[in-house]
Design an enzyme around this catalytic site. Structure first.
Site, short mmCIF file in Angstrom:
data_model
loop_
_atom_site.label_atom_id
_atom_site.label_comp_id
_atom_site.label_asym_id
_atom_site.label_seq_id
_atom_site.Cartn_x
_atom_site.Cartn_y
_atom_site.Cartn_z
N LYS A 68 -12.38 -5.94 3.40
CA LYS A 68 -11.41 -5.39 4.37
C LYS A 68 -10.83 -4.11 3.83
CE LYS A 68 -8.54 -6.28 7.93
NZ LYS A 68 -8.92 -4.96 8.43
N LYS A 92 -5.37 -5.79 -3.73
CA LYS A 92 -4.27 -5.95 -2.77
C LYS A 92 -4.43 -7.24 -1.96
CE LYS A 92 -3.28 -2.10 -0.83
NZ LYS A 92 -3.37 -0.96 0.09
N LYS A 104 -13.37 0.10 1.82
CA LYS A 104 -12.72 1.30 2.36
C LYS A 104 -13.79 2.20 2.94
CE LYS A 104 -8.48 2.84 2.66
NZ LYS A 104 -7.23 2.09 2.71
N SER A 350 -3.00 -7.13 9.47
CA SER A 350 -4.40 -6.99 9.90
C SER A 350 -5.10 -8.35 9.83
CB SER A 350 -5.14 -6.00 9.00
OG SER A 350 -5.00 -4.70 9.49
P1 NAD Z 1 -0.45 8.85 8.51
O1 NAD Z 1 -1.61 9.71 8.80
O2 NAD Z 1 0.21 8.11 9.61
O3 NAD Z 1 0.69 9.71 7.78
C1 NAD Z 1 0.42 10.50 6.66
C2 NAD Z 1 1.62 11.41 6.47
O4 NAD Z 1 1.46 12.12 5.24
C3 NAD Z 1 1.78 12.47 7.57
O5 NAD Z 1 3.15 12.62 7.86
C4 NAD Z 1 1.25 13.75 6.91
O6 NAD Z 1 1.81 14.91 7.44
C5 NAD Z 1 1.69 13.51 5.48
N1 NAD Z 1 0.92 14.29 4.52
C6 NAD Z 1 -0.40 14.57 4.51
N2 NAD Z 1 -0.69 15.36 3.46
C7 NAD Z 1 0.47 15.57 2.81
C8 NAD Z 1 0.84 16.30 1.65
N3 NAD Z 1 -0.07 16.98 0.98
N4 NAD Z 1 2.13 16.27 1.27
C9 NAD Z 1 3.06 15.57 1.96
N5 NAD Z 1 2.78 14.87 3.07
C10 NAD Z 1 1.51 14.88 3.48
O7 NAD Z 1 -0.93 7.88 7.34
P2 NAD Z 1 -0.34 6.47 6.92
O8 NAD Z 1 -1.13 5.44 7.63
O9 NAD Z 1 1.14 6.48 7.01
O10 NAD Z 1 -0.79 6.42 5.40
C11 NAD Z 1 0.00 7.00 4.38
C12 NAD Z 1 -0.34 6.35 3.05
O11 NAD Z 1 -0.11 4.95 3.18
C13 NAD Z 1 -1.80 6.51 2.63
O12 NAD Z 1 -1.86 6.60 1.22
C14 NAD Z 1 -2.43 5.22 3.07
O13 NAD Z 1 -3.58 4.89 2.31
C15 NAD Z 1 -1.28 4.27 2.79
N6 NAD Z 1 -1.38 3.01 3.54
C16 NAD Z 1 -1.33 3.00 4.91
C17 NAD Z 1 -1.45 1.79 5.57
C18 NAD Z 1 -1.34 1.68 7.07
O14 NAD Z 1 -1.38 0.57 7.59
N7 NAD Z 1 -1.18 2.77 7.79
C19 NAD Z 1 -1.62 0.60 4.86
C20 NAD Z 1 -1.65 0.66 3.46
C21 NAD Z 1 -1.53 1.87 2.82
#
Ligand code: NAD
Length: 423
Positions: A68, A92, A104, A350
């Site tokens: 996953k 995780k 991934k 999920s």
């Molecule tokens: P998202 O696309 O919704 O948001 C990403 C955010 O980061 C945006 O606001 C973008 O503008 C900002 N960003 C991108 N590049 C940047 C930079 N260089 N400096 C500062 N900000 C920057 O993504 P998300 O789903 O919120 O994911 C964010 C992190 O959380 C990732 O590392 C992802 O792997 C992790 N994550 C997300 C989920 C999920 O369910 N969405 C689950 C586990 C982990």
């Protein structure tokens, strides 16, 4: 992104292994991904041109169940990064005791440069390329950076068309109307909030006197910021890829979510006098109690770790702190709540979505939140207990916790000691 990000990721496993007596079989099994695949996705662009995009999917380990992990759309996506993310997913899912392994995927693309129709064609092309690699009981993708419920819906639909039957359980994070789960949209931020809250006394944090800065204001960060604000924490800084804003008096995340939708970037929002714009680098180094990196990997390294002033770092992003920075921050007394615990709320809901798809029985939001809270609270407290018992940092404790579950599953099929018995 460094080329050795995967080796760096594995160092965390080796650190945890020093505290445990696990068989060499476990080390061998977790050495490399089970399977990796790359593809070229060719789509017709709106202007008539044909363009190819590099894409990847990595299944790291499936001892504990189908693999996953999310699909990331980003120009810097590469195999090394996807392998590291799949490795983290393996730990995780074990941290929160889900019957899953880790995987991934990603596409090397800047989705902001594509039209909605091009984005749909690309997302469907991903499923056409990896159709034999994924499946409801094999490998189940989900959203990650720059992918969203609509994209997950297109992907589930494409897979169902290829299979000739309705297969919602092949992918999670779908819109609710297409078999998504209530509570999935805010699960990652909410899970991080539950973890911080249950550990708050141990971390010596009192909401009314605690300041918080969040880097990235996307899915993970916005929901966490909103819940922290509601609980009384003072959110003083937020950012996106274009820049950051800061107000020592506090920022209302709910208005900022609305403004960001309207003005596209935080940096375009008309600001009141008490809010100033700063850079993402400055945000990380603010004098706050809690820093929440919620964007990309490796934003805190040996280059800036000495300048970090936060007492607690809650890793909503995957891999935001590298190993060298870990050591510097631990030495400074900073407590890092590691990604494999802090952002595990997303994969947990999920899992709930997958269960609901498989059983065709759908839960209310409050059922989802209650179940999520129970899991996050229970595992966070267990990990804190391991930290205390082993006198180690919280990240190592989380790896010890996950590794015990993984090694139990791997060793259940026999170990070197069992197979080398000569009687
Ligand atoms: P998202 O696309 O919704 O948001 C990403 C955010 O980061 C945006 O606001 C973008 O503008 C900002 N960003 C991108 N590049 C940047 C930079 N260089 N400096 C500062 N900000 C920057 O993504 P998300 O789903 O919120 O994911 C964010 C992190 O959380 C990732 O590392 C992802 O792997 C992790 N994550 C997300 C989920 C999920 O369910 N969405 C689950 C586990 C982990």
């Amino acid at each position: 992104m460094t080329d050795n990000i995967f080796n760096e990721a594995r160092k965390r496993l080796h650190k945890a292994m020093k505290y445990m007596n696990i068989s060499t079989d476990v080390e061998e099994q977790l050495k490399y991904p089970k399977m990796s695949i790359a593809a070229s996705l060719e789509i017709r662009m709106d202007d008539g041109n044909r363009r190819a995009f590099k894409a990847f999917r990595v299944r790291y380990d499936d001892t504990r169940g189908p693999t996953k992990g999310g699909i990331r759309y980003h120009p810097d996506v590469n195999l090394n990064e996807v392998m590291s993310l799949a490795f983290w997913m393996t730990f995780k899912t074990a941290v929160v005791n889900l019957p899953f392994g880790g995987a991934k995927g990603g596409i090397c693309v800047n989705p902001k440069e594509l039209s909605p129709a091009e984005l749909e064609r690309l997302s469907r092309a991903y499923i056409q390329a990896f159709r034999d690699f994924i499946g409801p009981n094999k490998d189940i993708p989900a959203p990650d950076i720059y992918t969203n419920p609509m994209i997950m819906g297109w992907m589930a639909n494409e897979y169902s068309k290829i299979m000739g039957m309705y297969c919602p359980a092949v992918i999670t994070g779908k819109p609710i109307a297409l078999g998504g789960s209530k509570g999935r949209h805010d699960a990652t931020g909410r899970g991080g909030f539950y973890v911080l809250n249950i550990l708050s006394e141990r971390l010596n944090l009192h909401p009314e006197t605690t300041t918080v800065a969040l880097q990235g204001f996307g899915n993970a960060a916005t929901h966490c910021a909103k819940l922290l604000h509601e609980k009384g924490y003072r959110v003083v800084a937020i950012s996106d890829s274009k820049g950051a804003i800061y107000s020592p008096d506090g920022i209302d995340p709910v208005s900022m979510i609305r403004y960001k939708q309207e003005y596209k970037s935080i940096t375009n929002i008309p600001l009141s006098d008490n809010i100033q714009t700063i850079t993402n680098t400055q945000l990380l180094e603010l004098p706050v109690d809690v820093l929440i990196p919620a964007a990309l990997e490796n934003v805190i390294t040996e280059e800036n770790a000495h300048n970090i002033q936060a007492k607690v770092i809650l890793e909503l992003a995957n891999g935001p702190v590298n190993n060298a920075a870990d050591e510097i921050l631990i030495e400074k007394g900073c407590i890092i709540v590691p990604d494999i615990l802090a952002n595990a709320g997303g994969v947990t809901v999920s899992y709930f979505e997958w269960v609901q798809n498989q059983t065709c029985y759908y839960w209310s939001s409050s059922e989802v939140y209650d179940k999520l809270k129970t899991i996050m609270d229970t595992e966070a407290l267990k990990i804190w207990g391991i930290k205390t018992d082993h006198d180690c940092d919280l990240r190592t404790a989380a790896y010890i916790h996950a590794l015990s579950r993984l090694s139990e599953a791997i060793e259940a099929s026999g170990t070197h000691a069992y197979f080398s018995k000569k009687d």
